[in-house]
Design a protein around this motif. Structure first.
Motif, short mmCIF file in Angstrom:
data_model
loop_
_atom_site.label_atom_id
_atom_site.label_comp_id
_atom_site.label_asym_id
_atom_site.label_seq_id
_atom_site.Cartn_x
_atom_site.Cartn_y
_atom_site.Cartn_z
N GLY A 363 0.86 -1.19 0.00
CA GLY A 363 0.00 0.00 0.00
C GLY A 363 0.89 1.23 0.00
N SER A 364 0.55 2.23 -0.82
CA SER A 364 1.49 3.34 -1.02
C SER A 364 1.49 4.34 0.13
CB SER A 364 1.15 4.08 -2.31
OG SER A 364 -0.05 4.84 -2.15
N ASP A 365 0.32 4.60 0.74
CA ASP A 365 0.18 5.68 1.71
C ASP A 365 0.56 7.02 1.10
OD1 ASP A 365 -0.51 6.83 4.12
OD2 ASP A 365 1.27 6.16 5.21
N GLY A 366 0.45 7.13 -0.21
CA GLY A 366 0.81 8.39 -0.89
C GLY A 366 -0.11 9.53 -0.49
N LEU A 367 0.46 10.73 -0.46
CA LEU A 367 -0.31 11.94 -0.09
C LEU A 367 -0.42 12.83 -1.32
CD1 LEU A 367 1.32 12.53 3.42
CD2 LEU A 367 -0.94 11.55 2.91
N PRO A 368 -1.54 12.66 -2.08
CA PRO A 368 -1.60 13.26 -3.41
C PRO A 368 -1.74 14.77 -3.43
CG PRO A 368 -3.69 12.21 -2.87
CD PRO A 368 -2.74 11.87 -1.76
N HIS A 369 -2.12 15.38 -2.30
CA HIS A 369 -2.30 16.84 -2.31
C HIS A 369 -1.03 17.58 -1.87
CE1 HIS A 369 -6.59 16.13 -2.96
NE2 HIS A 369 -6.49 15.20 -2.02
N ASP A 370 -0.02 16.83 -1.44
CA ASP A 370 1.22 17.49 -0.99
C ASP A 370 1.91 18.16 -2.17
OD1 ASP A 370 0.65 16.47 1.47
OD2 ASP A 370 2.57 15.44 1.75
N GLU A 371 2.49 19.34 -1.88
CA GLU A 371 3.17 20.08 -2.94
C GLU A 371 4.40 19.32 -3.43
OE1 GLU A 371 4.21 24.35 -2.24
OE2 GLU A 371 2.46 24.13 -0.93
N ARG A 372 5.15 18.77 -2.51
CA ARG A 372 6.36 18.03 -2.87
C ARG A 372 6.28 16.68 -2.15
NH1 ARG A 372 11.88 17.32 -2.38
NH2 ARG A 372 13.12 18.20 -4.06
N PRO A 373 5.51 15.76 -2.74
CA PRO A 373 5.14 14.55 -2.00
C PRO A 373 6.29 13.57 -1.81
CG PRO A 373 4.39 14.42 -4.26
CD PRO A 373 4.95 15.81 -4.10
N HIS A 374 6.12 12.70 -0.87
CA HIS A 374 6.99 11.53 -0.70
C HIS A 374 6.89 10.72 -2.01
CE1 HIS A 374 8.26 7.58 0.70
NE2 HIS A 374 8.38 7.96 1.96
N PRO A 375 8.02 10.20 -2.51
CA PRO A 375 7.99 9.51 -3.82
C PRO A 375 7.13 8.25 -3.84
CG PRO A 375 10.15 9.27 -2.75
CD PRO A 375 9.38 10.30 -1.97
N ARG A 376 6.70 7.77 -2.69
CA ARG A 376 5.83 6.59 -2.66
C ARG A 376 4.54 6.82 -3.44
NH1 ARG A 376 4.37 7.26 3.84
NH2 ARG A 376 2.87 8.92 3.59
N LEU A 377 4.11 8.09 -3.55
CA LEU A 377 2.88 8.40 -4.28
C LEU A 377 2.97 7.96 -5.74
CD1 LEU A 377 0.09 9.87 -4.46
CD2 LEU A 377 1.37 11.94 -5.03
N TRP A 378 4.14 8.09 -6.36
CA TRP A 378 4.32 7.77 -7.78
C TRP A 378 5.11 6.49 -8.00
CZ3 TRP A 378 2.80 10.91 -12.06
CH2 TRP A 378 2.19 12.14 -11.70
N GLY A 379 5.77 5.96 -6.96
CA GLY A 379 6.75 4.91 -7.21
C GLY A 379 6.58 3.59 -6.49
N THR A 380 5.61 3.49 -5.58
CA THR A 380 5.55 2.32 -4.70
C THR A 380 5.55 0.99 -5.44
OG1 THR A 380 4.54 3.43 -2.81
CG2 THR A 380 3.99 1.10 -3.09
N PHE A 381 4.66 0.82 -6.40
CA PHE A 381 4.45 -0.51 -7.00
C PHE A 381 5.62 -0.92 -7.90
CE2 PHE A 381 0.61 0.86 -5.13
CZ PHE A 381 0.09 -0.30 -4.57
N PRO A 382 6.09 -0.02 -8.80
CA PRO A 382 7.29 -0.36 -9.58
C PRO A 382 8.52 -0.58 -8.70
CG PRO A 382 6.13 1.47 -10.58
CD PRO A 382 5.47 1.22 -9.26
N ARG A 383 8.60 0.09 -7.56
CA ARG A 383 9.75 -0.10 -6.67
C ARG A 383 9.77 -1.52 -6.08
NH1 ARG A 383 13.72 2.60 -4.15
NH2 ARG A 383 14.17 2.14 -1.97
N VAL A 384 8.59 -2.02 -5.73
CA VAL A 384 8.52 -3.39 -5.21
C VAL A 384 8.87 -4.38 -6.32
CG1 VAL A 384 6.96 -5.16 -4.30
CG2 VAL A 384 6.92 -2.82 -3.36
N LEU A 385 8.31 -4.16 -7.52
CA LEU A 385 8.55 -5.09 -8.64
C LEU A 385 9.98 -5.02 -9.14
CD1 LEU A 385 5.27 -4.25 -10.58
CD2 LEU A 385 5.74 -6.42 -9.41
N GLY A 386 10.51 -3.81 -9.26
CA GLY A 386 11.84 -3.63 -9.85
C GLY A 386 12.94 -3.74 -8.81
N HIS A 387 12.97 -2.80 -7.91
CA HIS A 387 14.06 -2.74 -6.94
C HIS A 387 14.07 -3.96 -6.00
CE1 HIS A 387 17.03 -1.08 -4.23
NE2 HIS A 387 16.19 -1.13 -3.22
N TYR A 388 12.96 -4.22 -5.35
CA TYR A 388 12.97 -5.26 -4.31
C TYR A 388 12.86 -6.68 -4.86
CZ TYR A 388 13.22 -1.90 -0.54
OH TYR A 388 13.67 -0.92 0.32
#
Ligand SMILES: [Zn+2]
Length: 483
Positions: A363-388
């Protein structure tokens, strides 16, 4: 009788990883209407469109088990941060925070994480769901109601336990939400608006979960030193209500607690043997939420993600700003309110152990209204598939896919989702297993993921050739067997 009706389209020549945690198989996928009609050799079949996906993986669309997309679904219906990384369903209303039922011009933090000004305007949960149905988003939504939102709707003073009358009023609102299609209730006793809620208050407010077959999700009271009593409270609430429990974004916060996931995962595993417990996590050592006067959160590196009184501080390190102003960062927090931040507070070893724990969903827990969000908002799923999965080899690709599809659909009771099987909804994500990667970083947090070929929601393409297609096929999903 042979099935001779043409398919709307065939995704041809790919490897199907079907969301059941079994290795991929070479197969074509035929889609008709909003459903997967066939999986197999469809080389001779008639189709209006044939998409060559050879060399690519065809997976169920990813289900983001932990989002704060309640308002984003209405305001940015393209949902680009999600569809660009292959997400086709979002679970909303997490951490005790939901957009409904509450009419409030200036809701207290952290409810303001969802607000874009005047967003809290739905006094009934049914009105919120009606708005989602009237102006659908590109993705499906399964919506929970937040206990902190109920408190803000009912209690004039949030910094005390609720009275019996207030508990009755909150329970009535929870009942209305469940009856109108919410899939569960979430709590966020970690946060000021619910920190004074007792376990008994939560149990009494959540009673409608039992009658409606709902789920209980929680951002626990403590994810640091006192995480064990917080886990025990969570299990007790699930047992007393006899409902499934989801431990949200499981983590160990603060350097003194590094390594303790061995202890917490053992406790969770033991509880799972006795009751229905699940958990999710995001793949980063940093978290993000409101800027909170919390010694554990503030102990490490802190980056400001938004700041109402001083917008120019967005993206700055809290340490630097504190030094410039000749203050401790602890004292500076009050001056910057309301604001949000990223906190580097976890251990990579814990993150990997928790992600590798078989029952952990993504689960990303992304914060879509943040001006400069934590990258989990855009990257969580590819990061698990690719990096991990691919690069670190933490688990096989089919397990990574399962943790974001079949497992999640089963735990949240989303019938017909999270699998690629004939008869299931055609929520599909096609990606390149060699190239898939999170491009969003803490420095460049809104970069689109690499390696996502195309994404389909209820049969309709929403993402093709690195762009939103303009379609909004998302639906409001219920819990339990298909109607
Ligand atoms: Zn949370």
């Amino acid at each position: 009788m042979p099935d001779t009706q043409p398919y709307d389209y065939i995704l041809a020549g790919g490897t199907v990883i079907d969301g059941s945690n079994t290795p991929g198989v070479k197969a074509d996928v035929g889609v008709r209407g909003d459903r997967v009609a066939a999986v197999g050799d469809l080389s001779g079949a008639a189709a209006r469109e044939r998409v060559d996906v050879s060399g690519l993986v065809v997976a169920p669309g990813f289900i983001d088990s932990h989002t704060h997309d309640d308002n984003y679904l209405l305001r940015r219906r393209d949902m680009t941060p999600k569809i660009s990384q292959g997400v086709t369903t979002v679970v909303t209303g997490n951490c005790g925070i939901s957009l409904a039922p509450l009419a409030h011009p200036a809701p207290p933090a952290p409810l303001d994480l969802l607000d874009e000004g005047g967003s809290y305007k739905f006094t009934r949960f049914a009105d919120y769901l009606d708005a989602l149905r009237a102006t659908p988003a590109a993705v499906n939504a399964a919506c929970m109601v937040g206990h902190s939102t109920l408190r803000a709707a009912v209690m004039p003073d949030l910094h005390r336990p609720a009275t019996p009358t207030e508990i009755d009023a909150m329970r009535a609102l929870a009942e209305e939400a469940m009856a109108s299609g919410a899939i569960g209730v979430s709590t966020g006793t970690f946060y000021p608006p619910a920190a004074h809620a007792t376990t008994e208050e939560i149990i009494e407010v959540c009673r409608p979960l039992a009658t409606h077959g709902g789920i209980y999700a929680t951002h626990m009271r403590d994810e640091g030193e006192h995480i064990v009593p917080a886990l025990e409270e969570t299990f007790r609430i699930g047992r007393e209500l006899d409902v499934p429990v989801v431990i949200s974004h499981h983590k160990l916060a603060g350097q003194p607690n590094f390594g303790r996931s061995t202890e917490t995962l053992a406790l969770i595993e033991r509880a799972m043997a006795a009751q229905d417990v699940s958990l999710d996590a995001y793949p980063y050592v940093a978290g993000s939420t409101m800027l909170k006067k919390d010694r554990v959160l503030l102990a490490g590196r802190v980056v400001i993600t938004w700041c109402k009184p001083f917008p120019e501080l967005t993206g700055r390190e809290l340490d630097e700003v504190a030094a410039e102003r000749g203050k401790s960062k602890y004292d500076l927090v009050d001056e910057l309110q309301p604001a949000g931040a990223i906190y580097f507070m976890m251990d990579e070893g814990d993150v990997q152990r928790i992600l590798s724990f078989p029952p952990t969903m993504i689960g990303s827990d992304g914060l879509p209204h943040d001006e400069r969000p934590h990258p989990r908002l855009w990257g969580t799923f590819p990061r698990v598939l690719g990096h991990y999965s691919r690069d670190l080899g933490l688990f096989p690709l089919e397990t990574a896919v399962w943790k974001m599809t079949g497992l999640t659909a089963a735990k949240f009771g989303l019938a017909g989702r999270g699998q690629v099987q004939p008869g299931c909804y055609a929520d599909l994500t096609v990606f390149d297993p060699a190239r898939i990667a999170d491009s969003a970083s803490f420095e460049r947090p809104t970069e689109r993921a690499a390696g996502i070929h195309s994404v389909y929601v209820n049969g309709a393409p929403v993402w093709r050739e690195q762009a939103f297609t303009g379609q909004h096929p998302g639906r409001v999903l219920g819990r339990g067997p298909e109607a």
